[in-house]
Design an enzyme around this catalytic site. Structure first.
Site, PDB file in Angstrom:
ATOM      1  CB  CYS A 172       2.909   1.080  -6.068  1.00 48.30           C
ATOM      2  SG  CYS A 172       2.075   1.486  -7.568  1.00 48.30           S
ATOM      3  CG  HIS A 185       2.055   7.414  -9.816  1.00 46.25           C
ATOM      4  ND1 HIS A 185       1.654   6.942  -8.582  1.00 46.25           N
ATOM      5  CD2 HIS A 185       2.549   8.672  -9.594  1.00 46.25           C
ATOM      6  CE1 HIS A 185       1.883   7.868  -7.655  1.00 46.25           C
ATOM      7  NE2 HIS A 185       2.409   8.923  -8.243  1.00 46.25           N
TER       8      HIS A 185
HETATM    9  N1  ARG Z   1      -2.756   5.856  -3.065  1.00 48.22           N
HETATM   10  C1  ARG Z   1      -1.456   6.140  -3.593  1.00 48.22           C
HETATM   11  C2  ARG Z   1      -1.490   7.497  -4.287  1.00 48.22           C
HETATM   12  O1  ARG Z   1      -2.505   7.811  -4.870  1.00 48.22           O
HETATM   13  C3  ARG Z   1      -1.020   5.055  -4.515  1.00 48.22           C
HETATM   14  C4  ARG Z   1       0.383   5.217  -5.006  1.00 48.22           C
HETATM   15  C5  ARG Z   1       0.800   4.147  -5.959  1.00 48.22           C
HETATM   16  N2  ARG Z   1       2.158   4.254  -6.290  1.00 48.22           N
HETATM   17  C6  ARG Z   1       2.684   4.152  -7.506  1.00 48.22           C
HETATM   18  N3  ARG Z   1       3.966   4.143  -7.625  1.00 48.22           N
HETATM   19  N4  ARG Z   1       1.927   4.118  -8.585  1.00 48.22           N
HETATM   20  O2  ARG Z   1      -0.547   8.236  -4.269  1.00 48.22           O
END
Ligand code: ARG
Length: 267
Positions: free
Chosen positions: A262, A168
């Site tokens: 996140c 991300h």
């Molecule tokens: N386990 C989650 C996923 O893989 C983590 C999300 C983290 N969120 C972020 N905004 N980077 O989707």
């Protein structure tokens, strides 16, 4: 400027690593329950002490990653409307109706993307002045970012992510518009994207160690960052630019591939 408002999901009673959709997640490495609760609270407290109005949406039992509210969508304050995400992985798709219902309960409106376009909210779209900086390559589609920018009434800048550990945008890129500053981890992007980033403002390139510690995943409150573990060198560098940092240990959330940013969504 009106008070900042952030949506968090919790208390995080159903959080855990129940599946593996990014390289950080290992079902064999479960978060410690007591620490999860404590760390989540310390982030919420740090935000509230900084003057943020924190709102909460309850977590659905079968959606352990719902705690990462940044992925719910992106909110346009002028329109009082959220553009809801479309999650890439089926494991997270059931979060969207719960987030939608929360927005409706608050009197906000929602919009959805055309079918077939993936977009994971603020996880992949961050505002920098008159631009919406969007990441694509792992979760969101480039077209999702462009549509999100249109929705936000901002100019789209799309960047390609190439390292699965930084799947991300908010894991490797942190814009600090107040100081015309961008902190980022260059190896997470292709070279054309790095070139674009370097033209956007003042730049801090973070080390691999800081990047893997999730330092870019910071909540930016004007000239203050709330982040997990900031190295001394980086603290000093940020201070030179007039940016203060507050550290919050979020080790248990890093086990699912997320940290401070996140866990928060600006609304
Ligand atoms: N386990 C989650 C996923 O893989 C983590 C999300 C983290 N969120 C972020 N905004 N980077 O989707």
């Amino acid at each position: 400027m009106s008070r900042k408002r952030i949506l968090m999901c919790g208390p995080p009673e159903h959080y855990g690593v129940k599946y593996e959709i990014n390289p950080w997640m290992k079902k064999s490495n479960q978060p410690d329950r007591a620490r999860v609760e404590m760390q989540w609270r310390s982030l919420k407290d740090a935000l509230e002490r900084s003057g943020v109005w924190v709102s909460l949406v309850g977590q659905l039992p079968n959606f352990p990653d719902m705690v990462f509210s940044a992925n719910a969508g992106i909110f346009n304050r002028n329109k009082n409307t959220v553009l809801l995400s479309r999650f890439r992985y089926p494991e997270r798709q059931g979060e969207t109706p719960a987030f939608r219902d929360w927005f409706l309960s608050q009197g906000f409106n929602f919009k959805t993307l055309p079918s077939g376009i993936f977009f994971e909210g603020e996880g992949d779209a961050l505002v920098f002045k008159d631009k919406l900086i969007c990441g694509y390559g792992f979760r969101s589609d480039e077209a999702g970012g462009v549509l999100a920018a249109e929705f936000m009434e901002l100019e789209p800048i799309t960047l390609r992510l190439i390292d699965p550990h930084f799947y991300h945008l908010d894991t490797c890129f942190c814009p600090i518009p107040e100081k015309n500053l961008i902190m980022y981890y260059p190896p997470a992007f292709d070279s054309a994207s790095c070139y674009i980033i370097e033209t956007l403002g003042n730049i801090i390139r973070v080390s691999q160690k800081d990047a893997l510690g999730f330092v870019c995943n910071a909540v930016v409150l004007d000239s203050k960052l709330i982040a997990t573990q900031v190295s001394l060198e980086l603290k000093i560098e940020l201070k030179k630019h007039g940016v203060e940092t507050e550290g919050v240990n979020l080790s248990e959330f890093i086990k699912a591939g997320g940290a401070a940013k996140c866990l928060t969504l600006f609304i």
